[in-house]
Motif scaffolding. Sequence first.
Motif, PDB file in Angstrom:
ATOM      1  N   GLU A 222       0.835  -1.209   0.000  1.00 20.87           N
ATOM      2  CA  GLU A 222       0.000   0.000   0.000  1.00 20.87           C
ATOM      3  C   GLU A 222       0.865   1.253   0.000  1.00 20.87           C
TER       4      GLU A 222
ATOM      5  N   ALA B 295       0.996   4.095  -2.911  1.00 21.13           N
ATOM      6  CA  ALA B 295       0.704   5.492  -2.583  1.00 21.13           C
ATOM      7  C   ALA B 295       1.828   6.409  -3.048  1.00 21.13           C
ATOM      8  N   VAL B 296       3.050   6.018  -2.786  1.00 28.09           N
ATOM      9  CA  VAL B 296       4.197   6.850  -3.172  1.00 28.09           C
ATOM     10  C   VAL B 296       4.313   6.911  -4.695  1.00 28.09           C
TER      11      VAL B 296
ATOM     12  N   ASP C 197       1.917   6.810  -6.698  1.00 29.17           N
ATOM     13  CA  ASP C 197       0.830   7.688  -7.150  1.00 29.17           C
ATOM     14  C   ASP C 197       1.104   9.153  -6.827  1.00 29.17           C
ATOM     15  N   GLY C 198       2.267   9.432  -6.228  1.00 27.50           N
ATOM     16  CA  GLY C 198       2.643  10.816  -5.944  1.00 27.50           C
ATOM     17  C   GLY C 198       2.189  11.318  -4.588  1.00 27.50           C
ATOM     18  N   ARG C 199       1.658  10.433  -3.767  1.00 28.91           N
ATOM     19  CA  ARG C 199       1.224  10.838  -2.428  1.00 28.91           C
ATOM     20  C   ARG C 199       2.330  10.526  -1.440  1.00 28.91           C
ATOM     21  N   SER C 200       2.261  11.170  -0.293  1.00 31.86           N
ATOM     22  CA  SER C 200       3.125  10.772   0.812  1.00 31.86           C
ATOM     23  C   SER C 200       2.259   9.947   1.753  1.00 31.86           C
ATOM     24  N   ILE C 201       2.896   9.121   2.565  1.00 25.58           N
ATOM     25  CA  ILE C 201       2.169   8.251   3.471  1.00 25.58           C
ATOM     26  C   ILE C 201       2.909   8.205   4.791  1.00 25.58           C
ATOM     27  N   THR C 202       2.160   8.173   5.873  1.00 30.86           N
ATOM     28  CA  THR C 202       2.764   8.033   7.191  1.00 30.86           C
ATOM     29  C   THR C 202       2.725   6.563   7.551  1.00 30.86           C
TER      30      THR C 202
ATOM     31  N   THR D 250       6.821   9.895   7.835  1.00 29.35           N
ATOM     32  CA  THR D 250       6.162  10.278   6.596  1.00 29.35           C
ATOM     33  C   THR D 250       7.103   9.976   5.443  1.00 29.35           C
TER      34      THR D 250
ATOM     35  N   SER E 190       7.828   9.623   1.199  1.00 32.03           N
ATOM     36  CA  SER E 190       7.477  10.197  -0.099  1.00 32.03           C
ATOM     37  C   SER E 190       8.300   9.496  -1.172  1.00 32.03           C
TER      38      SER E 190
END
Length: 70
Positions: free
Chosen positions: A13, A17-18, A20-25, A30, A32
Amino acid sequence: MTTAQQMLEKYIEAEIAVLDGRSITFGGRTLSMADLNDIRQGRLEWERRVNAEKASASGNNSGFSLATFK
């Protein structure tokens, strides 16, 4: 208790997410795009653990077989 399969799913996951250009905690950190290699290394480690658990559950602990030639 978190299983190896659950951890593998979390890493997948995070990788998606990364990508897709999102950052995730994740784990209080966090992450990226700059952390993609770390995420992939973690995913590979958890894939190995999942595979080892599956092999152990099926009675195949070694991961290899020996042949005797006569």
